[in-house]
Write a protein that holds these residues in place. Sequence first.
Motif, PDB file in Angstrom:
ATOM      1  N   PHE A  96      48.010  45.990  42.139  1.00  0.00           N
ATOM      2  CA  PHE A  96      48.870  44.650  41.586  1.00  0.00           C
ATOM      3  C   PHE A  96      48.117  43.836  40.448  1.00  0.00           C
ATOM      4  CE2 PHE A  96      50.021  40.046  42.068  1.00  0.00           C
ATOM      5  CZ  PHE A  96      51.249  40.249  41.683  1.00  0.00           C
ATOM      6  N   ILE A  97      46.974  43.539  40.828  1.00  0.00           N
ATOM      7  CA  ILE A  97      46.008  42.885  39.820  1.00  0.00           C
ATOM      8  C   ILE A  97      45.939  43.959  38.563  1.00  0.00           C
ATOM      9  CG2 ILE A  97      43.588  42.228  39.381  1.00  0.00           C
ATOM     10  CD1 ILE A  97      43.591  41.515  42.271  1.00  0.00           C
ATOM     11  N   TYR A  98      45.788  45.089  38.480  1.00  0.00           N
ATOM     12  CA  TYR A  98      45.653  45.934  37.408  1.00  0.00           C
ATOM     13  C   TYR A  98      46.922  45.773  36.698  1.00  0.00           C
ATOM     14  CZ  TYR A  98      41.458  48.414  39.135  1.00  0.00           C
ATOM     15  OH  TYR A  98      40.198  48.872  39.372  1.00  0.00           O
ATOM     16  N   LEU A  99      48.284  45.869  37.538  1.00  0.00           N
ATOM     17  CA  LEU A  99      49.257  45.966  36.890  1.00  0.00           C
ATOM     18  C   LEU A  99      49.716  44.669  36.054  1.00  0.00           C
ATOM     19  CD1 LEU A  99      52.323  47.076  36.614  1.00  0.00           C
ATOM     20  CD2 LEU A  99      52.926  46.240  38.426  1.00  0.00           C
ATOM     21  N   MET A 100      49.357  43.496  36.961  1.00  0.00           N
ATOM     22  CA  MET A 100      49.660  42.180  36.118  1.00  0.00           C
ATOM     23  C   MET A 100      48.829  42.047  34.857  1.00  0.00           C
ATOM     24  SD  MET A 100      51.922  40.629  37.416  1.00  0.00           S
ATOM     25  CE  MET A 100      51.717  38.886  36.720  1.00  0.00           C
ATOM     26  N   VAL A 101      47.384  42.501  34.999  1.00  0.00           N
ATOM     27  CA  VAL A 101      46.674  42.179  33.659  1.00  0.00           C
ATOM     28  C   VAL A 101      46.993  42.988  32.544  1.00  0.00           C
ATOM     29  CG1 VAL A 101      44.321  42.611  33.117  1.00  0.00           C
ATOM     30  CG2 VAL A 101      44.493  41.627  35.073  1.00  0.00           C
ATOM     31  N   ILE A 102      47.351  44.216  32.913  1.00  0.00           N
ATOM     32  CA  ILE A 102      47.619  45.344  31.817  1.00  0.00           C
ATOM     33  C   ILE A 102      49.382  44.559  31.022  1.00  0.00           C
ATOM     34  CG2 ILE A 102      48.731  47.334  31.134  1.00  0.00           C
ATOM     35  CD1 ILE A 102      46.223  48.469  33.350  1.00  0.00           C
ATOM     36  N   TYR A 103      50.083  44.469  32.134  1.00  0.00           N
ATOM     37  CA  TYR A 103      51.310  43.919  31.752  1.00  0.00           C
ATOM     38  C   TYR A 103      51.592  42.552  31.088  1.00  0.00           C
ATOM     39  CZ  TYR A 103      56.408  42.419  32.277  1.00  0.00           C
ATOM     40  OH  TYR A 103      57.892  42.156  32.128  1.00  0.00           O
ATOM     41  N   SER A 104      50.528  41.588  31.469  1.00  0.00           N
ATOM     42  CA  SER A 104      50.335  40.602  30.565  1.00  0.00           C
ATOM     43  C   SER A 104      49.781  40.632  29.333  1.00  0.00           C
ATOM     44  CB  SER A 104      49.462  39.600  31.524  1.00  0.00           C
ATOM     45  OG  SER A 104      50.028  39.084  32.935  1.00  0.00           O
ATOM     46  N   MET A 105      48.799  41.434  29.227  1.00  0.00           N
ATOM     47  CA  MET A 105      48.159  41.921  27.809  1.00  0.00           C
ATOM     48  C   MET A 105      49.186  42.355  26.876  1.00  0.00           C
ATOM     49  SD  MET A 105      44.499  43.495  28.718  1.00  0.00           S
ATOM     50  CE  MET A 105      44.237  44.257  27.388  1.00  0.00           C
ATOM     51  N   ILE A 106      49.977  43.570  27.289  1.00  0.00           N
ATOM     52  CA  ILE A 106      51.077  43.775  26.510  1.00  0.00           C
ATOM     53  C   ILE A 106      52.053  43.018  25.968  1.00  0.00           C
ATOM     54  CG2 ILE A 106      53.109  45.585  26.562  1.00  0.00           C
ATOM     55  CD1 ILE A 106      51.345  47.009  28.718  1.00  0.00           C
ATOM     56  N   ASN A 107      52.600  42.072  26.931  1.00  0.00           N
ATOM     57  CA  ASN A 107      53.470  40.949  26.498  1.00  0.00           C
ATOM     58  C   ASN A 107      52.868  39.932  25.760  1.00  0.00           C
ATOM     59  OD1 ASN A 107      56.262  41.122  27.823  1.00  0.00           O
ATOM     60  ND2 ASN A 107      54.900  41.443  29.970  1.00  0.00           N
ATOM     61  N   PHE A 108      51.596  39.745  25.992  1.00  0.00           N
ATOM     62  CA  PHE A 108      51.078  38.738  24.990  1.00  0.00           C
ATOM     63  C   PHE A 108      50.794  39.150  23.762  1.00  0.00           C
ATOM     64  CE2 PHE A 108      47.175  36.532  23.003  1.00  0.00           C
ATOM     65  CZ  PHE A 108      47.507  35.272  23.084  1.00  0.00           C
TER      66      PHE A 108
END
Length: 320
Positions: free
Chosen positions: A189-201
């Motif tokens: 979940f942490i991997y997913l949130m970090v990567i998803y947040s980076m892409i969105n940012f």
Amino acid sequence: MKMNSSKTLFMMMIMISTILSTASNNILMSWMSMEMNLIGFLPMMTKSKKMKDQSMKYLIIQSMASSMFLMSILMNLIIDCPVNESVMMMSSMLIKLGMMPFHLWMPMLMNSMSWMNCFLMMTWQKIIPTVIVSQMTNLKLMILPMLLSMMISPMVALNQLSIKKILAYSSISNIPIMITAMKLSKLIFIYLMVIYSMINFMLMSMMKKMNTMFMNQMMKQNKLNKLMIMMNFLSMSGLPPMMGFYPKWLIIQMTIKFSMLISIAMITSSIISTFIYLKMMLPMLLNSIKIIPNKIKTKTEVISMINMTGIFLPTILKMN
């Protein structure tokens, strides 16, 4: 977003409330943390003139969901039934997350928000309800809303012209993947949130800088900018070898062991999302004639390098 003292205070409140909720084992503490999170996010929404009425709608929707959550706790205490089988609690969290069939408020609100508020809405604001759903709701109850969100959201996004609405529906289709990741492993979940947040940012920073709100405005941009936006979109949909592929691949790999239906829905949702982004971006790439400045070149090279790190992630990150 320029950080003054008030914004710093509200951001600290949002972050502390999220940490309190994830660290707490008390259901009332989780409810209080959600209310603190709401109080911290509302003033940030009202900074824009467009959001005067929309922030009131958001307050009403979130307050109703919080009341339903509290009512479900009281009813379960009186009736003495398992908390994880409460339909009312599940419905309250579905409203908080903006999942189908309680999703209509999310694209409407995000269309009026600033890009930074959209970023917070799609990433940080989803953490508390996702944690509560994964801990307190049975997965069997969640299967129908999860399937609806994964399958119908990309199809609805196909007819949208506003980029913010497309991102809102993309967020709705990604929420079930976040819930599944949280149920499987906190590390995933942490991997997913970090990567998803980076892409969105990266995507929203480019949109804000280019002052782009609708798809037809993309025609004015140069070809390399369009290519970088397309790479971000494809990374969000989980196309290999982009950065967004690796966490989804891990989740699907582990989900197949206990639910073939959810894993097939995840793959189908990613395929539909990829088709939408390709259909949206390919005509714009073919009609580009502008010259690319050197400053834009360096930034787009950085974005492309970050997105292409999905090739090396399986060798860097080792899962137990």
